[in-house]
Design an enzyme around this catalytic site. Sequence first.
Site, mmCIF file in Angstrom:
data_model
loop_
_atom_site.group_PDB
_atom_site.id
_atom_site.type_symbol
_atom_site.label_atom_id
_atom_site.label_comp_id
_atom_site.label_asym_id
_atom_site.label_seq_id
_atom_site.Cartn_x
_atom_site.Cartn_y
_atom_site.Cartn_z
ATOM 1 N N GLY A 157 0.475 -5.562 21.736
ATOM 2 C CA GLY A 157 0.163 -4.376 22.540
ATOM 3 C C GLY A 157 1.264 -3.338 22.419
ATOM 4 N N SER A 158 1.544 -2.684 23.526
ATOM 5 C CA SER A 158 2.437 -1.520 23.484
ATOM 6 C C SER A 158 3.887 -1.874 23.206
ATOM 7 C CB SER A 158 2.355 -0.762 24.804
ATOM 8 O OG SER A 158 1.036 -0.334 24.999
ATOM 9 N N THR A 159 4.278 -3.159 23.292
ATOM 10 C CA THR A 159 5.660 -3.481 22.954
ATOM 11 C C THR A 159 5.937 -3.108 21.493
ATOM 12 O OG1 THR A 159 5.063 -5.736 22.330
ATOM 13 C CG2 THR A 159 5.796 -5.401 24.589
#
Lengths: 497, 482
Positions: A221-223
């Site tokens: 995801g956004s990591t």
Amino acid sequence: MNAPLRKAGVVVFVLFGLIFANLNWVQAYKADKYRTDDHNARVRVAEYNTPRGVIEADGKALAENKATDDTYKYLREYPEGDLYAPVIGYKGVNLAATGIERSENEFLSGTSDKLFADRVSSMFTGDEARGGNVVLSLKTKAQETAWKQLTNNERGAKFGSAVAIDPRTGAIQAMVSMPSYDPSPLASHDTEDAAAEYNKLNADKDKPLLNRATSETYPPGSTFKVIVSAAALRAGYKQDTEIQAGDEYIAPGSGAPIHNAEAETCPGSKISLKEALTESCNTGYARLGVDLGGQKVQDEAKAWGFEQEDLTVGDLKDGGLPVAASHTGDLTVANDQGGLAQSSIGQKDVRMTTVEGALMAATVANGGVQKRPYLVQQLLTADRRPIYTASPETLRTPVSGSIAGDLKDMMISVVENGTGKQAKISGYDVGGKTGTAQNAEGADPHGWFIGFAFNDKGEAVSAVCVMLENVSGGHASAEAARIAGLIMKAAAGGGGD
Amino acid sequence: MPRVPGTRTGRNAELGLLAFAMIIVALYGAIVEANQLGKITTTFWVPAALLSILFLGLHLVVRFTAAWADPVLIPAVALINGLGVGFLRRLDIARTISKKLPEPGVFSGIGGRQLAWTLVALILAAVLLLIVRDHKAVSRYAYTLGLVGIVLVMIPAVLPASMSEINGAKLWIKIGGFSLQPGEFAKLALVSFFAFYLVRKREVLSLASRRVLGIDFPRGRDLGPVITVWLLSLLVLVFEKDLGTALLYFGLFVVTLYVATERASWLIIGLVMFFGGVYVAYLLGASVGGPFANFYDRASIWLDPFAPQYVSNEGYQLVQSLLGLGTGGLFGTGPGAGSPGFVPEVQTDFIFAGMGEEIGLFGLSALLVVYLLIVERGLRAAILVRDSFGKLVAGGMAFTLGLQVFVILGGITGLIPLTGQTTPFLSAGGSSLMANWLLIAMLLRISDAARKPATGGPAAQAGGPKQPPAQLHGAMTEVIKP
């Protein structure tokens, strides 16, 4: 009748000669093979005749021995139960050993070359030969906090893992995997009991035997935006370089639009890189990835440790627990801008381990230098003389100190002003990045947080990655961020909870 | 009797050898205790002393009833018997150590039981020597013995498996907690019957009809008896699931037939028939299964005991036996210092493997030589005795003993497919011990007849044993009067 009788005597002589020849074959020619055959229980009895070394952390025994009366003289016990099981593994009589019990087996059992001098001296002194002890780098407080917070998470997530690393050295401070198991029954001297327990655990659909921190990969995801940010900074972007954002982004030649998690996230058409990371702006990063090009994103991920197939965490000389490779998938497929856009926000085929997440945060905190992670701090002889002490190694240096500094500022902003506020802990400067990853149709998303903490002296004391599978109730990453903060506080010596 | 060269009875030599054997047994007991208990108890010599008294008793019986008997037989057998008791006692000690019990008494456990069985077996042997003063008298009961032998062989085959089967071989009669291996006694009865039958028929059976490749083959109509016994042994193979016993009976018959007729063709016919039958049984086991399946399985295990499907299941016994022997290596771990407990059935069928781990290749070779000595001494008695019946009985019995040792030792070392035979004089169990001591008593009796000077003075008999075969031939027909 005497001639045939004499011949019968010769026949008996020949038959006995055959037995004698065969005995030579079995007892001389094949002797070494039979003596050390896996099915030869004597090998195991001999192994259990000497006490196996203790595995410990912070002075606490995590795997120890109890003298018994049965054939196998020492019973392996794991007083901390499932808390350390994914790291230590188990040593069974008939079962193949796992974890540190497997990777440090020679040292623990006392057969390692490193202990040769001790074996020789014990021959002369008459002392019982004993295995060496393994001191882990784990901080019991951090480990206990991680386990407690993970298993009592406020969203009822059943599966997850967490890894905390000292960014300056690579020493792993905590490594937990949920659900876990109690290794003691697997070490039972009743081999049938042990096999039954193993079969039960192995058949369990929750897979408690799996170390989710090292051997499972998930969409990050956004990591993953940290990687894309690094690629952008490398390409000349600055923290305040404005990138294009908005409510929706449709990559060229792709029909599926990308939206933001919340309506209030970067609705404007322009946003600085720092702001985009702080708010976790999907449209901005998807477009950024497409603008940079698949090759650059892919290379950046690789520079940070993606695609490494042979990483192990154990001692720095001999291997240890294998860490699965994180992957980006092929981002250079022509005419697949839509796929690249999805990948740039850590979806599609991008997969990451919890260890890699923690390494990314640690690298940022350590000024762009990635230290090789390790679990074994020291190897001690039975009389506690150190044979080996971990001397930190640099695994790779993906970015310069200035880019790392920019990333650090941006990630601190995430925790101060953005999506990672739950990770804040008093007395430390905390930075990080949240991630909420879609995984399967209709399933709750995974919640991620990768981050680091600096103490008041400006030292990077801990970097962490927390991953919760299928978190219900929205804001999946918020719970991960909260737990990450507590783990780092415990690892830094600031107390648990 | 004045001492004249060549006329010694050998009784004093026997006593000396016996003392030597018992010292070895006592030493073995002491080493076992040192290795297992870490000390030598003050009573380590008691089992050896008790055995010495028993063997001394037999020695005295022999001295008075068979003064000219071979002096090597009793000491050699006593050595093996004594080491067997010592090894079984060693297993008892291991058991009490693991259960934290005090050291077992001399008469407790399987070692104690073996000691008691030795007493019974020696009494039987003594009784046989006392009753049968002339081995030729046995031929009077040949038909009875033949019938008894066949009945003993067949009983386990017709009994339900629950009363006759142990470890897949139907060789037993189990009543309550007591089990008996009738086959052990059957072989004695059958040898006596074969000997009698062949002495009467040997001339017919020696008739040759055809000469092929320099070997005289018998007439077709004379094949009847050999086919009968062949069928009988194949029935044993199939219904008692035991190749070893079948091989034992058939080998016994063929060899006595060969000795009686001096026709090598019988040996060739016998070997071809037996191995042909075994091979067909193997093929049938592979294709048809049914009663042949057990034999096929055993043969497959033998071919590769370490195969994944066998190693922890049907092949476990053989694998553990080989691993134990291999662990022992050349010199062994020393008596009492090994782990024979890992070998299944170590007190009976696999006792040689259990001992092999501790006394090594050198120790086992020595044991093998002692067995060989017993067999060759038995054959020597057969050669020296003057009557055909005695020759065939002694030769048959000695050869059977050797064959049995071969079958079981070959089995546990992976030379031939494993079958459930006891190791003579070594394995725990009364049937085997009693039957084999009776066999030794019979050999003693015949060797006494062989070495005893005839009615004349010693000088006249000095050359007796060295008489050429031609003269012996003349003596043969005088003997049997049923």
